[in-house]
Design an enzyme around this catalytic site. Structure first.
Site, PDB file in Angstrom:
ATOM      1  N   ASP A   1       3.741 -32.374  16.740  1.00 16.80           N
ATOM      2  CA  ASP A   1       2.788 -33.454  16.542  1.00 16.80           C
ATOM      3  C   ASP A   1       3.430 -34.589  15.744  1.00 16.80           C
ATOM      4  OD1 ASP A   1       0.683 -32.293  17.870  1.00 16.80           O
ATOM      5  OD2 ASP A   1      -0.291 -31.501  16.069  1.00 16.80           O
TER       6      ASP A   1
ATOM      7  N   TYR B   1       0.819  -1.215   0.000  1.00 24.44           N
ATOM      8  CA  TYR B   1       0.000   0.000   0.000  1.00 24.44           C
ATOM      9  C   TYR B   1       0.854   1.267   0.000  1.00 24.44           C
ATOM     10  CZ  TYR B   1      -4.445  -2.427   0.719  1.00 24.44           C
ATOM     11  OH  TYR B   1      -5.566  -3.198   0.569  1.00 24.44           O
TER      12      TYR B   1
ATOM     13  N   GLU C   1       5.510 -26.961  19.384  1.00 24.07           N
ATOM     14  CA  GLU C   1       4.627 -26.507  18.316  1.00 24.07           C
ATOM     15  C   GLU C   1       3.386 -25.792  18.841  1.00 24.07           C
ATOM     16  OE1 GLU C   1       3.349 -29.833  15.953  1.00 24.07           O
ATOM     17  OE2 GLU C   1       1.773 -28.691  14.959  1.00 24.07           O
TER      18      GLU C   1
END
Lengths: 319, 319
Positions: free
Chosen positions: B210, B65, B158
């Site tokens: 995980d 922008y 995580e």
């Protein structure tokens, strides 16, 4: 307990939030079909009780897996989540108060001194301007005592990048404000903390979000909550104010904008019929969006330089 | 500058990361087709220079922008992002060093004292155990000086929920560790900070994710980075170690698990051929996953009680 089925969720204009109606559901151990949810509910209550006793926190996902340690069966996490909401309904308090917290964390910054109540930190104080990247709003902060502040308002910002910009531009000093970043939809912990600041410190809350139906709704959920929290109080801040980006702002400030997508338009029409949006100003702004069919993000103000939003827009909107 | 096209991205076994090969692209103002990207590049360099001079930070979206303030044209943010990567390539440094930061923030906690260098905080120190919800890793922390620590390792986690659990269970004290939460894929700022801690303090880094291909890859990106950062150094920690959840752990600890989806299996087969995964241990664990076709989340340890992961699993894996 009160029924949470859709036909028992009503909008309360005075509380400015959804509430549950008079219909109730009864769970009895003499009814074999109730046995499973009843046992599950008792177990979740027991598990939460242990969390509180041991001053441990937990997540929805943890609860689902923890059940297996007790041979309590949940088909999937949806089932265990639902029982946790049952417990909220029975007790009338949000699950954070029995130490089941969401994963998401947003942040706060400004001259506000808090005093921890969590183990290892009890009595310790922290001023929330200690870390210029912002202070995470998690279980420790939510349970802390609010001690003192020199701020006279709270500014809630949807985006992390802009939150950092505001700190760099010293918005907290120039506007005497506590800054809160939601990172999109405000996590429940954050909504509860905004409510506390508003109530305990009597500070007005101003909300700054992207100029589109999704931004508006981030503001609305802070103000009036969501339909699926109709069984709870304490997560809404009814007198918080959405300052922008409004539909009108997009034209007034000649912001760079994108056309509304069909999904945006559909969403705006839903909001138009939503009782939370029945106020004159909301209706007017929804119409403005539907008329010019444009949307603008907060970053769009960069068109006028990085500090325009702080130097011009914010003072005009807070007037 | 070095070409970033796929055929010029090579894996460097010594650096344990992708690097750019010897092919170069040349942009010349005498070539009319180069005029646009060349002008854009010069503008981004100028804009970044101003950020640095004024000690302001910015985001990718802001840059897009901001260009409009200078009448520099970008069709969309993809085009401006790409020019920013060009500037990284020319300079050989990540954009964070010229003050363009990602929006996402993760968190850190432990006995580590830092000294700020940002305006208003220069010389101030903070111990990163000051706030028990964790300290955000943003521009101020990344640019701070690392002063002292009593920790002898770093544990990267995580998930936010588990990070909070670890703090509650005082893992930082019991294991003499600095804890870092990535909130899924680690943001670049976080990867850069992990690298700094590893290099400057010579602390080993252990990663806990995980037990599925997505978790493994979160660990791998911290260790070896991603192909689209082949033009950069300083974002990887080659000697960081993935401690789990491994494919083998799922069986050893009899963890609650879900079947791998076809997408999971496809992803595992991709990783099998990926040069970053050519090591024996990685190959063995990928095979383990493909054999038992199960995956487990970190929360699955709750089956054995909330503290099992801290009391049993972690000590065994850190041995």
């Amino acid at each position: 307990m009160p029924s949470r089925s859709t036909d028992n969720i009503l909008y309360d204009r005075k509380l400015k939030q959804y509430v549950l109606g008079s219909r109730v559901v009864k769970r009895s151990i003499t009814n074999i079909r109730n046995l499973r949810p009843f046992t599950q509910l008792v177990w979740v209550a027991k598990f939460s009780h242990e969390l509180l006793l041991n001053k441990r926190t937990s997540t929805l996902r943890d609860v689902f897996y923890s059940a297996q340690a007790y041979n309590i069966q949940f088909k999937n996490q949806e089932e265990s989540n639902n029982i946790i909401v049952d417990l909220e309904t029975v007790l009338g308090i949000p699950r954070e108060e029995f130490n089941i917290f969401p994963e998401e964390r947003s942040a706060i910054f400004g001259d506000l001194t808090i005093e921890y109540t969590v183990p290892g930190y009890r009595g310790k104080r922290l001023n929330l301007s200690a870390h210029p990247d912002g202070i995470l709003i998690g279980p420790s902060l939510l349970t802390a005592k609010i001690r003192k502040t020199s701020a006279d308002k709270i500014i809630v910002i949807e985006k992390g990048g802009l939150f950092t910009r505001f700190i760099e531009e010293r918005v907290h000093k120039r506007f005497n404000a506590i800054l809160i970043q939601t990172g999109g939809q405000a996590p429940r912990t954050t909504r509860a903390f905004i409510r506390r600041l508003n109530e305990e410190l009597k500070l007005p809350v101003y909300i700054l979000v992207d100029g589109d139906p999704w931004g508006m709704h981030i503001a609305m959920v802070i103000i009036s909550g969501s339909a699926n929290a109709a069984h709870l109080r304490g997560l809404t801040t009814p007198d918080a104010e959405w300052i922008g980006i409004t539909g009108t702002d997009i034209l007034t400030y000649k912001l760079p904008s994108d056309p509304l997508t069909p999904t945006d338009i559909k969403r705006l029409k839903e909001l138009q019929r939503d009782p939370r949006y029945s106020g004159k100003r909301w209706q007017k702004e929804i119409k403005a969006f539907l008329k010019h069919k444009r949307k603008s993000e907060l970053e769009a103000f960069c068109k006028y330089g990085l500090t325009y939003i702080v130097d011009k827009y914010l003072p005009e909107k807070l007037k």
